[in-house]
Design an enzyme around this catalytic site. Structure first.
Site, PDB file in Angstrom:
ATOM      1  N   GLU A   1       0.696  -1.172   0.006  1.00 49.42           N
ATOM      2  CA  GLU A   1       0.221   0.004   0.171  1.00 49.42           C
ATOM      3  C   GLU A   1       0.906   1.404   0.032  1.00 49.42           C
ATOM      4  O   GLU A   1       0.386   2.297  -0.636  1.00 49.42           O
ATOM      5  CB  GLU A   1      -0.822   0.020   1.201  1.00 49.42           C
ATOM      6  CG  GLU A   1      -1.894   1.055   1.154  1.00 49.42           C
ATOM      7  CD  GLU A   1      -2.663   1.296   2.362  1.00 49.42           C
ATOM      8  OE1 GLU A   1      -3.402   2.192   2.796  1.00 49.42           O
ATOM      9  OE2 GLU A   1      -2.533   0.269   3.382  1.00 49.42           O
ATOM     10  N   ASP A   2       2.086   1.104   0.689  1.00 51.93           N
ATOM     11  CA  ASP A   2       2.736   2.399   0.944  1.00 51.93           C
ATOM     12  C   ASP A   2       4.044   2.546   0.157  1.00 51.93           C
ATOM     13  O   ASP A   2       4.738   3.738   0.127  1.00 51.93           O
ATOM     14  CB  ASP A   2       3.089   2.567   2.545  1.00 51.93           C
ATOM     15  CG  ASP A   2       1.787   2.766   3.253  1.00 51.93           C
ATOM     16  OD1 ASP A   2       0.848   3.209   2.597  1.00 51.93           O
ATOM     17  OD2 ASP A   2       1.850   2.496   4.363  1.00 51.93           O
TER      18      ASP A   2
END
Length: 211
Positions: free
Chosen positions: A96-97
């Site tokens: 996600e990051d």
């Protein structure tokens, strides 16, 4: 200038020690559990996540990697989960990051861990939905994920619990949004799965910010 460099170096060393101690505690908790001892893959997941989140900080100012370690600690200590879940918890924010993909996770850690991380990433993506019915949809999709692998839900609850425990640095409107979502979705889910202590803590923390 030299004093500043020295201070920066000391701060860096102190943070590194903080991270190492947190991971050491996680490993000790895991090694004391009845699970098969797969210390090597957990250490590999930790090092992979640490490198991926390098230089990133939480709003509180602490190194970001402290969050995945804490989520893995909850999964291990409070939920009794094993090495696969601990690795997935350590890696849960990587896709996600950071630029790392699910395919890379699968190559490094196998399909099962990659599938759990993918499930966690899907749930996180739902949080960006601006639709008013997002909470109900979020809840529905989470329950559907239960058919896939219940570990996705367990780690997501651990993730939410740690976020709730460390919300003080967030702006008030975010605290209230996350707290109401927790009371509406995560506390009932924890209850349904039988995590009664976690359900109670989520409710207490939720009410702290909503009331």
């Amino acid at each position: 200038m030299t004093d500043q460099i020295t201070r920066d170096k000391e701060k860096e060393q102190a943070e590194e020690q903080l991270v190492n101690n947190a991971f050491k505690h996680l490993l000790e908790t895991y090694m004391a559990s009845p699970h098969r001892k797969k210390e090597e893959i957990i250490t590999k997941a930790f090092n992979f996540a640490r490198e991926a989140h390098k230089g990133v900080r939480r709003l509180s100012g602490e190194p970001y990697i402290m969050h995945p370690i804490a989520v893995a600690q909850i999964a291990c200590e409070e939920m009794g989960l094993g090495s696969t879940s601990i690795c997935a918890a350590l890696l849960h924010d990587v896709v996600e990051d950071t630029p790392i993909t699910i395919e890379e996770i699968a190559q490094q850690f196998g399909d099962t861990i990659a599938k759990i991380v993918k499930g966690l990433t899907k749930i996180s993506d739902l949080s960006r939905d601006t639709d008013v019915s997002f909470q109900a949809e979020n809840f529905r999709k989470m329950l559907l994920t239960l058919n896939d692998d219940v570990r996705v839900i367990l780690i997501k609850i651990a993730d939410r619990l740690h976020n709730m425990q460390t919300m003080d640095a967030m702006p008030t409107y975010k605290q209230q949004k996350i707290a109401s979502e927790t009371l509406f979705i995560y506390a009932p889910l924890a209850h349904r799965i039988g995590l009664y202590n976690i359900k109670t803590e989520l409710e207490d923390l939720g009410l702290k910010y909503t009331e």
